[in-house]
Every structure is written in C-alpha cells, then in structure tokens.
Motif scaffolding. Sequence first.
Motif, PDB file in Angstrom:
ATOM      1  N   GLU A  67       9.606  14.330 -48.426  1.00 31.57           N
ATOM      2  CA  GLU A  67      10.294  15.238 -47.637  1.00 31.57           C
ATOM      3  C   GLU A  67       9.099  15.781 -46.702  1.00 31.57           C
ATOM      4  OE1 GLU A  67      13.713  18.254 -48.916  1.00 31.57           O
ATOM      5  OE2 GLU A  67      12.331  17.848 -50.379  1.00 31.57           O
ATOM      6  N   ASN A  68       9.522  16.298 -45.517  1.00 31.90           N
ATOM      7  CA  ASN A  68       8.791  17.290 -44.590  1.00 31.90           C
ATOM      8  C   ASN A  68       9.439  18.502 -44.037  1.00 31.90           C
ATOM      9  OD1 ASN A  68       7.142  17.253 -41.712  1.00 31.90           O
ATOM     10  ND2 ASN A  68       5.678  17.300 -43.301  1.00 31.90           N
ATOM     11  N   GLY A  69      10.016  19.223 -45.096  1.00 28.84           N
ATOM     12  CA  GLY A  69      10.571  20.385 -44.346  1.00 28.84           C
ATOM     13  C   GLY A  69       9.817  21.417 -43.718  1.00 28.84           C
ATOM     14  N   ILE A  70      10.154  22.096 -43.203  1.00 30.99           N
ATOM     15  CA  ILE A  70       9.632  23.353 -42.491  1.00 30.99           C
ATOM     16  C   ILE A  70      10.098  24.449 -43.385  1.00 30.99           C
ATOM     17  CG2 ILE A  70       8.997  24.646 -40.407  1.00 30.99           C
ATOM     18  CD1 ILE A  70       9.782  22.174 -38.746  1.00 30.99           C
TER      19      ILE A  70
ATOM     20  N   ASP B 110      15.000  20.845 -42.289  1.00 33.62           N
ATOM     21  CA  ASP B 110      14.661  19.831 -43.258  1.00 33.62           C
ATOM     22  C   ASP B 110      15.377  18.503 -43.079  1.00 33.62           C
ATOM     23  OD1 ASP B 110      13.626  18.237 -45.354  1.00 33.62           O
ATOM     24  OD2 ASP B 110      14.581  19.508 -46.887  1.00 33.62           O
ATOM     25  N   GLU B 111      14.830  17.658 -42.194  1.00 32.32           N
ATOM     26  CA  GLU B 111      15.545  16.659 -41.585  1.00 32.32           C
ATOM     27  C   GLU B 111      15.423  15.390 -42.301  1.00 32.32           C
ATOM     28  OE1 GLU B 111      17.990  17.348 -37.558  1.00 32.32           O
ATOM     29  OE2 GLU B 111      15.898  17.547 -37.677  1.00 32.32           O
ATOM     30  N   THR B 112      14.888  14.737 -41.563  1.00 29.99           N
ATOM     31  CA  THR B 112      14.489  13.151 -41.961  1.00 29.99           C
ATOM     32  C   THR B 112      13.677  13.108 -43.446  1.00 29.99           C
ATOM     33  OG1 THR B 112      14.854  12.483 -39.532  1.00 29.99           O
ATOM     34  CG2 THR B 112      14.203  10.771 -41.365  1.00 29.99           C
ATOM     35  N   THR B 113      14.244  12.368 -44.353  1.00 30.11           N
ATOM     36  CA  THR B 113      13.384  12.398 -45.454  1.00 30.11           C
ATOM     37  C   THR B 113      13.502  10.692 -45.850  1.00 30.11           C
ATOM     38  OG1 THR B 113      15.077  12.609 -47.211  1.00 30.11           O
ATOM     39  CG2 THR B 113      14.225  14.424 -46.382  1.00 30.11           C
TER      40      THR B 113
ATOM     41  N   ASN C 204      11.727  19.592 -37.417  1.00 30.87           N
ATOM     42  CA  ASN C 204      11.353  19.841 -36.212  1.00 30.87           C
ATOM     43  C   ASN C 204      11.980  21.323 -36.102  1.00 30.87           C
ATOM     44  OD1 ASN C 204      10.399  20.269 -33.459  1.00 30.87           O
ATOM     45  ND2 ASN C 204      10.852  18.255 -32.921  1.00 30.87           N
ATOM     46  N   LEU C 205      11.944  22.026 -34.820  1.00 28.49           N
ATOM     47  CA  LEU C 205      12.295  23.269 -34.663  1.00 28.49           C
ATOM     48  C   LEU C 205      13.673  23.112 -33.813  1.00 28.49           C
ATOM     49  CD1 LEU C 205       9.006  25.213 -34.207  1.00 28.49           C
ATOM     50  CD2 LEU C 205      10.504  25.259 -36.166  1.00 28.49           C
ATOM     51  N   TRP C 206      14.534  23.909 -33.723  1.00 32.25           N
ATOM     52  CA  TRP C 206      15.549  24.218 -32.718  1.00 32.25           C
ATOM     53  C   TRP C 206      15.430  25.349 -32.085  1.00 32.25           C
ATOM     54  CZ3 TRP C 206      19.483  27.730 -31.945  1.00 32.25           C
ATOM     55  CH2 TRP C 206      20.528  27.361 -31.104  1.00 32.25           C
ATOM     56  N   PHE C 207      15.603  25.429 -30.736  1.00 34.69           N
ATOM     57  CA  PHE C 207      15.423  26.689 -29.699  1.00 34.69           C
ATOM     58  C   PHE C 207      16.713  26.908 -29.169  1.00 34.69           C
ATOM     59  CE2 PHE C 207      11.220  25.297 -30.514  1.00 34.69           C
ATOM     60  CZ  PHE C 207      10.357  26.177 -30.503  1.00 34.69           C
ATOM     61  N   GLY C 208      17.318  28.171 -29.257  1.00 32.59           N
ATOM     62  CA  GLY C 208      18.487  28.397 -28.508  1.00 32.59           C
ATOM     63  C   GLY C 208      18.764  30.132 -28.660  1.00 32.59           C
ATOM     64  N   GLN C 209      19.970  30.355 -28.327  1.00 31.79           N
ATOM     65  CA  GLN C 209      20.543  31.676 -28.150  1.00 31.79           C
ATOM     66  C   GLN C 209      21.790  31.742 -29.181  1.00 31.79           C
ATOM     67  OE1 GLN C 209      18.897  33.911 -26.476  1.00 31.79           O
ATOM     68  NE2 GLN C 209      17.501  32.367 -25.606  1.00 31.79           N
TER      69      GLN C 209
ATOM     70  N   GLU D 155      21.917   8.757 -44.168  1.00 27.70           N
ATOM     71  CA  GLU D 155      21.343   9.788 -44.026  1.00 27.70           C
ATOM     72  C   GLU D 155      20.887  10.389 -43.046  1.00 27.70           C
ATOM     73  OE1 GLU D 155      19.090  11.222 -47.649  1.00 27.70           O
ATOM     74  OE2 GLU D 155      17.181  11.779 -46.310  1.00 27.70           O
ATOM     75  N   ILE D 156      21.167  11.468 -42.276  1.00 31.49           N
ATOM     76  CA  ILE D 156      20.414  12.131 -41.214  1.00 31.49           C
ATOM     77  C   ILE D 156      19.953  13.251 -41.562  1.00 31.49           C
ATOM     78  CG2 ILE D 156      21.585  10.583 -39.465  1.00 31.49           C
ATOM     79  CD1 ILE D 156      23.478  12.936 -38.833  1.00 31.49           C
ATOM     80  N   GLU D 157      20.302  14.265 -42.653  1.00 30.29           N
ATOM     81  CA  GLU D 157      19.823  15.385 -42.979  1.00 30.29           C
ATOM     82  C   GLU D 157      19.637  15.089 -44.315  1.00 30.29           C
ATOM     83  OE1 GLU D 157      19.424  18.617 -40.705  1.00 30.29           O
ATOM     84  OE2 GLU D 157      19.793  16.949 -39.306  1.00 30.29           O
ATOM     85  N   SER D 158      18.383  15.796 -44.831  1.00 30.32           N
ATOM     86  CA  SER D 158      17.776  15.781 -46.104  1.00 30.32           C
ATOM     87  C   SER D 158      18.855  15.750 -47.148  1.00 30.32           C
ATOM     88  CB  SER D 158      16.676  16.347 -46.409  1.00 30.32           C
ATOM     89  OG  SER D 158      16.136  16.592 -47.934  1.00 30.32           O
TER      90      SER D 158
END
Length: 791
Positions: free
Chosen positions: A60-63, A372-375, A388-393, A612-615
């Motif tokens: 796993e490689n969650g942030i 925590d996405e692809t595992t 990865n990160l998501w950036f938005g408003q 699986e697309i999210e952990s």
Amino acid sequence: MKNIKTSIFWGVALALATPFLVSAQTKPLQVSGVYPHLATFNEGWPKTEEQKKKGGQGFENGIGAITPWAGQLWMVTYSPHEPHGSADKLYSLDKDLNVTIHPESIGGTPANRMIHRESNQLITSSYFIDDKGKVRTIPFSVMPGRMTATARHLTDPENMVYFYDMEGMLYEVNVHTLAVNKLFHKPVPGWHGKGAYTAQGKLVVANNGEEAVFKITKDMLQAGNLPQNNEEKGVLASWDGKKWEIVERRQFTDVTGPGGIYGSPDNKTPLWSIGWDKRSVILKLLDNGQWYTYRLPKAAHTYDHRGGWYTEWPRIREVGNGKMLMDMHAMMYDFPKTFSRANSGGIAPLNTHLRYIPDFCNWNNQIVIATDETTVLENPLAGRAQSNLWFGQWSDLKTWGSPTGWGGPWEKDAVKANIPSDPYLINGFDNRLLHLLADKQTTVTLQIDEKGNNNWKDYKKINLEANKYQYYLLSADMKATWIRFKTDKDCIATAFMHFSGKPHSSNPALFKSLADITDNSEVNANLIRPANFNKNLQVLQVPQNKYTEIDEKLTTVSNTADSSAQVLRLGKLTKGYSVDDASVIVKDATGTFRLPKGSAAYETFAYRDKREIESERFMLNITGTFYEVGRESGFIALRPVTTHNKKIVDFCTWRGLLVFSGTKKDAKPDGQYFGNEANGLWYGGVDDMWKMGKVVGVGSVWKNSSIKKGEISLPYLMTGYDRKKVSLTANKTVKITLEVDFDLTGFHQYKTFTLTPGKPVEYEFPAGFSAHWVRAVADNDCTATVTFNYQ
C-alpha cells in the motif's frame, strides 16, 4: 489499511547528504485536479514478480498526512504494518509543484500531524521540522510504532508532546531534545489506533478496530476489558494524567477540536470525535466536561469492518476561509467550527465520494486531498501501489456525488419508554425517509431541533402495531437540523432513515471521447495495468496485441520491452456475473442478488466487469452501470454510482488518475483524452464518475416465471435510484407482496398487490422512498412477471 503481520525488522538505510529534488515541468500537466508527476510510490517494492515481498513493504502507498508548513506542503506516505520503518518517504512540495524527497525519511506507517506552537515545529510521522524546513528524526530503534496521532501534553505543553501508535503505545517526547519516554504499552482495549487530542484536561484517544495484533488480557489494561459482545469494537478513551476511563466501546477515528492541528487554544474549547457502529456514523462531543452523542448517515458500507482496516483516517479539519470539512464513511460535510452543545447547527452534507481519503488541507489557495488509491493488497491487476493528491476548490466538492446515505439511532434496540434517542442529522438532504418497526404496539414521537440549540419540539406521532413495518416520508417543507425519537412503551425498536439527494446533471462533454454502447464503430480496445517494474502504465491494444507504455506526461514511451504476455496473463477478461431473461445476477459470500439490466449490446461486447480502483474496495462495471463494492462488505452492501452506457473495455487508477479504455478511433485531445492516431485513453479523476449520468435500469425478479406458493424471489437492488416503478402480471388471481430490506438485516412487508389474469398492475413508489433491496413473494402457484423500472 489491512494489517500484514510480520516479525521482520526493517532497519533504516543511511540517508543521502542532500534532499532529492524532482522538478516539475514548466507548466505541470493537470487532469481533473490531479498532477501525474506528483504520484508517490514505494521504492522497496520488488521490480519483478519473482522477487520476494518483505513484510508490508509497498503493498500500500497511502499518503497518510499532508500539512502546509515553512512555505511548502509536506506529506508522508505509508506501507501497511511497518512499525520499524520502510522505504516510504517524507516529501515537500513548493508553490511550483517541485517535489523534494527528504533524506531523513524512515518510512513506516504514519498518519500523524501537529504544529507545536511554542517551538514553532511541524511534527509529522517521527519528523520534527522547524520553520526553515530543517528536519530532525526520531529513529524507530528509539520509538518504534505506527504513529497515528500527536497531541499536546497535559502538564508540560511548552516542551513535550504525546505520540499515539496504532497498537496502542503512548509516548511522550521532548520537542527540543527529542528524548523519548514510553508511558504505556497498551492502556485501553480496541486496536488500529487512529486519533488522539488534548482538551479540557484530558488526553482522548481513539481505536477503530478489534482485530488483535498481539494477545492481551484484562489485567494488562489500565481501563476497560476485552469485548463482551459483538458490538464492542474499538474504543474512545480518556486519560487525565492519572486515570484512564472508557468513554465508549465503539469504533472511533479522528479526535480533534476547533484548534485543529495546532491543538486546543484553552481548556474550555470543545472536543469532537467521529466513529461508527452498525446503526450509523457517531459524532461525539466533549463540552464542559460532559460527553454528548450525535448521529449521522453512512454513505457507503465499504468502510465497515471489525478490524477498522478500511477507513484510513477520516478527519475533521480546517480547509481555508474559516471553513472546516468533515469526511466520514464516504460523505463530506460542511462542519461548523462553532459546533458545541449550545450550538450544534450548521452541519450540512456536501457530497458522497469514491476517493479513499487519509487527509486534506488548504494550501496555495486550494483544497488539497490526499488519497490511498492503487494498492496490490489482494489486487494482482495492479503492478505496484501508488497514490496522489487532488487539488480543487470548495465548489468542486459539490460536483461529486449527491449526498445520499442511510442510518439511524435504533436498529433492533431495547428502548426504554419516553427516553429520547440520540439526535440524528436531517439537515441538508433532499428526500428523508423514515423506516419504523417495534416488537409491540407503541406510539413513536418524532421530535425536531430546528436550529441546533436543544430546543426540541414534537413534530409527529406515529402509532405502530406490533411487528408491523411502517415508513414515513418527512415533508420537504420541514426544516430542522436534528431529529430524535421516543416510544411510549419499553420495546425492541428500529428507527432507520434513508436520505437521497437530487442527482447531479450529467456532463457529456467530459466523456465525449468514449464511445457509446450503441455506436457500431470500433473503439481503441486496450487492457491497462500499472506496471510493477517501473512507474508507467502498461497498455496492450487488442486484438492486435500491440504493447506500449504511457509515462507521467501521458505520452507513449518508445523502445520499451514487450510485456504483452504479462498483461495478457494477469489482465485476461473474465465474466463474474450472469444474465437471464429477468435481470443481472451476482453472487458472493454475502448472498445472491439481482441488478438492473443495461443494453443487450453488452452481451456481445468484451469488457472488464470488476476491478479495485481505490484501496480495499472495487468497482463493478456491469451492462453499463458502475457499482462500488467493499472488499468484505460484499454485494449485499453495494451502491450504484453511475449509468454510463459506454464501451468501457478496461479501467484502473494510475498515478492518481482514473483511466478508461474504449475511446473512439477518431477522438481528439480535449483535456481528458490523450493519444495519437493509433491509440488513446481517457483520463480523469475517480469522482468524475458521478458526472457520467444518474443510475437507471430495468429488470425483473420474475419474468414469465413459474412460481410456487410462498416462493420468495432473489433480492433486487433498490438503493441509489431516483424514480422507481414496478409492473406486475400473473396468469391467475394471486396476491404478490413486495418486501423491502432497508438496513441489511432482513425483509419487511411493504405492499400487497392483488392480480387478476390479463390485467397488469402498474405502481410508482412515492418520491423519496428507498430501501436497499426489494423482493417478491406470491400467495399461490402462478406464472408471474415483476419488473422494476428505475429512471
């Protein structure tokens, strides 16, 4: 995060002399709020399938935590169950999105972050970072553990902090010298520690699971006991510096307050904690030394698990402009910083989502969300874990799934007469349906608190017959923050609600490069897989079996070794569902169920139906509709996401992007489609799925079926759909009863229809009515059809 038990000790390699800087492109590529070059990976993961995996390293490689500090955004990644370190890193990003990988990195399984005001340091994982960005590290040889929270000290907050680890260890650390003192090894029950926070003279800690990492007995604990029943899982507990106390034996995650990661500004500030049980989400409030309980809906059951492995740090945190965001069980809320016993108003749902979110913050005038996405946890279709990160408003968050959820204060509970239930949130939802049941005749009084000021008033009284299900739709005109219930007799009662929001309008332009299922032309058919031996996306164009790879710039990499055999072996398309004349049938350990049918064209179209697309949760893609399913909650608890009716051949997440195969041959680059005249793929964010269109479908539980008296149909999905109708026919006079399961614990009689030959019955469910499943039963032998039409 799933525990991977291991006895292997990971030493920490000597760091390089200087940080490693990864420069961004002049104008970094961004797709749907995601910058592919910012994806994180674990470099300890084997580069070949034959190499031996070591412990939890890289599964796993969650942030785990993100924090703005010293002019940069800092983040730490984690592998599962690595209390002695791993190849995961400490990163920082500058305003131009250049990435620094810090040589002081020791990895592990961290998710803690706190800013210590007095020493002006960011503390995250085992790192202490000053206001110039200088990093100091406590090695795991000195302080082993999976650090999940850092909190202010009860008696010496200027010089000391607490560290709380996922197995329950509590340390105190001097912020100047980094001297470590272990206070407790396992003070309270529950496992999979999550949160810790200091307020009102107490250190409050949270555990969200009950899967033991090592054997304990009651005498080893400072307070509490081993679980005494099936509901005792996790814990919320407090320590005043002398004595531990159990607040509640349920599964809790974050603990925080209005001061956020800076800590409580004084000893009077409220403290909040979020958790859940089988009924609903729990919001605990500590105000003026007293504990209070509020309840909110769950938007998904994918987070439910005895071990607490599938939550990954739900949070309440400030996200700029004075706003706080709460994320729990796949629903985000606008959370008021003023939330207290005297003022519990203002909390309102923003969305439901698919992203698996360990942390979020405000940085550089944007909301930043960690994933925590692809595992590769039980997921061979992914070559290596990455996030990865998501950036938005704030406004972007409202474009994700419309707020929809379930839950309540009672689920087959022993209720005392005239004792009100916990308050349950009803503010901000479009449709609010109440399901009621009691084991004896009783009158249920519905009370509402309009403004969240504890001014309760009676709204309605409902008379229940013994063991006879009733439902009640709350008026759209009724405005209130909270609702609660009380009965006039002692009884076993259920009060469970279904909420649904108005579906968002679809955005066809976003997906114009994807071919419709009714389009007779060929598509770019590709099998896709995140590679294990590098950080590229493997692409195998079929049936030509032409192999290529895509890099972080979403361009084709030249001169790659041919790995087509690997992709064919691991990525073979198989069909995990069946279709009969009536509907789609799916089956797993939780049961056999029916789902609506899509276009008949899907029966001759080759595509992937599960991935699986999210952990630790996967998507079903069945006849044009995506469904979300938890790894262990299974099909019984699935929820529909969108009906797309596209020729999606394959799908995955890679570098934080959702990737679809099945683009038109003549597609042109448009910000979502990237490719050339020979091939191309669609890229976006996972929560772009909500913009593909609301869920619709038609299907039957029986279709010209020979039915025996008392025969019960398979359950048919109802939750998540907007307008719902049913048509019934039979070849003889017969009564067919529809039964509904609204809380996944059993079916209850909804309505009985009397049918006569040659006279179909059409029925439209009331607007806002919802249950998770519906089924039919006949009172006599017959040939019958029962068809549901969801629009």
